[in-house]
Design a protein around this motif. Structure first.
Motif, mmCIF file in Angstrom:
data_model
loop_
_atom_site.group_PDB
_atom_site.id
_atom_site.type_symbol
_atom_site.label_atom_id
_atom_site.label_comp_id
_atom_site.label_asym_id
_atom_site.label_seq_id
_atom_site.Cartn_x
_atom_site.Cartn_y
_atom_site.Cartn_z
ATOM 1 N N SER A 199 -0.394 -6.862 -6.050
ATOM 2 C CA SER A 199 -1.294 -8.052 -5.327
ATOM 3 C C SER A 199 -2.378 -7.151 -4.729
ATOM 4 O O SER A 199 -2.236 -6.127 -4.379
ATOM 5 C CB SER A 199 -0.673 -8.912 -4.353
ATOM 6 N N PRO A 200 -3.600 -7.713 -4.622
ATOM 7 C CA PRO A 200 -4.548 -7.133 -3.828
ATOM 8 C C PRO A 200 -4.618 -6.882 -2.619
ATOM 9 O O PRO A 200 -3.750 -7.955 -1.874
ATOM 10 C CB PRO A 200 -5.972 -7.824 -4.215
ATOM 11 N N PHE A 201 -4.921 -5.839 -1.815
ATOM 12 C CA PHE A 201 -4.903 -5.743 -0.229
ATOM 13 C C PHE A 201 -5.716 -6.994 0.320
ATOM 14 O O PHE A 201 -7.073 -6.829 -0.009
ATOM 15 C CB PHE A 201 -5.387 -4.259 0.302
ATOM 16 N N GLY A 202 -5.054 -7.718 0.945
ATOM 17 C CA GLY A 202 -5.796 -8.827 1.479
ATOM 18 C C GLY A 202 -5.967 -8.990 3.178
ATOM 19 O O GLY A 202 -6.651 -9.827 3.794
ATOM 20 N N TYR A 203 -5.188 -8.198 3.881
ATOM 21 C CA TYR A 203 -5.234 -8.186 5.157
ATOM 22 C C TYR A 203 -5.648 -6.929 5.650
ATOM 23 O O TYR A 203 -5.472 -5.695 5.155
ATOM 24 C CB TYR A 203 -3.792 -8.407 5.900
ATOM 25 N N TRP A 204 -6.806 -7.144 6.665
ATOM 26 C CA TRP A 204 -7.508 -5.862 7.276
ATOM 27 C C TRP A 204 -7.402 -5.710 8.733
ATOM 28 O O TRP A 204 -7.631 -6.715 9.412
ATOM 29 C CB TRP A 204 -8.768 -5.919 6.785
ATOM 30 N N GLY A 205 -7.434 -4.538 9.094
ATOM 31 C CA GLY A 205 -7.726 -4.243 10.735
ATOM 32 C C GLY A 205 -9.154 -4.330 10.984
ATOM 33 O O GLY A 205 -9.994 -4.368 9.825
ATOM 34 N N GLN A 206 -9.622 -4.067 12.170
ATOM 35 C CA GLN A 206 -10.786 -4.006 12.489
ATOM 36 C C GLN A 206 -11.564 -2.693 12.384
ATOM 37 O O GLN A 206 -12.880 -2.474 12.382
ATOM 38 C CB GLN A 206 -10.886 -4.542 14.080
ATOM 39 N N GLY A 207 -10.768 -1.674 12.042
ATOM 40 C CA GLY A 207 -11.304 -0.252 11.726
ATOM 41 C C GLY A 207 -11.535 0.574 12.889
ATOM 42 O O GLY A 207 -11.389 -0.095 14.205
ATOM 43 N N THR A 208 -11.301 1.895 12.837
ATOM 44 C CA THR A 208 -11.383 2.656 13.861
ATOM 45 C C THR A 208 -12.189 4.089 13.459
ATOM 46 O O THR A 208 -12.118 4.389 12.162
ATOM 47 C CB THR A 208 -9.742 3.267 14.162
ATOM 48 N N GLN A 209 -12.988 4.339 14.396
ATOM 49 C CA GLN A 209 -14.206 5.335 13.920
ATOM 50 C C GLN A 209 -13.324 6.713 13.932
ATOM 51 O O GLN A 209 -12.688 7.121 14.949
ATOM 52 C CB GLN A 209 -15.205 5.517 14.735
ATOM 53 N N VAL A 210 -13.459 7.700 12.887
ATOM 54 C CA VAL A 210 -13.056 8.986 12.860
ATOM 55 C C VAL A 210 -14.497 9.819 12.606
ATOM 56 O O VAL A 210 -15.109 9.683 11.666
ATOM 57 C CB VAL A 210 -11.927 9.293 11.791
ATOM 58 N N THR A 211 -14.494 10.757 13.499
ATOM 59 C CA THR A 211 -15.803 11.570 13.313
ATOM 60 C C THR A 211 -15.401 13.097 13.492
ATOM 61 O O THR A 211 -14.599 13.561 14.381
ATOM 62 C CB THR A 211 -16.745 11.323 14.593
#
Length: 118
Positions: A103-115
């Motif tokens: 199945s496709p990835f359907g659930y996502w978090g808000q994201g976290t920045q990596v620099t």
């Protein structure tokens, strides 16, 4: 309702390490497969690594040998240990999950920045 909450991003010098965490809540079957994606400005979202409930892992070639994905199934948490970081690893990293391998990835978090600075 499935919730994915990432943590652990930040600023690091090239060659350094970071560990990302993603805590999942909701229907347990929705996170049988968990993954980390990343996306930078003007770029397509890229699968970095994934891990199944049984522990099978997949990595994009550019991070093999440097990143390790793992999970604590009892705590519904997935981790991404990132070592030997390079400036080109700079992106927003997203946690994602899906119930089945095909199945496709359907659930996502808000994201976290990596620099990663050079």
């Amino acid at each position: 309702q499935v919730q994915l909450v990432e943590s652990g991003g930040g600023l690091v010098q090239a060659g350094g390490s970071l560990r990302l965490s993603c805590a999942a809540s909701g229907s347990i079957s929705s996170f049988n497969v968990m993954a980390w994606y990343r996306q930078g400005p003007g770029k397509q979202r890229e699968l970095v690594a994934s891990i199944s409930r049984s522990g099978t892992t997949i990595y994009v070639d550019s991070v093999k040998g440097r990143f390790t994905i793992s999970r604590d199934t009892a705590k519904n948490t997935v981790f991404l240990q990132m070592n030997s970081l390079k400036p080109e690893d700079t992106d927003v990293y997203y946690c994602s999950s899906k119930p089945f391998t095909l199945s496709p990835f359907g659930y996502w978090g808000q994201g976290t920045q990596v620099t990663v600075s050079s």
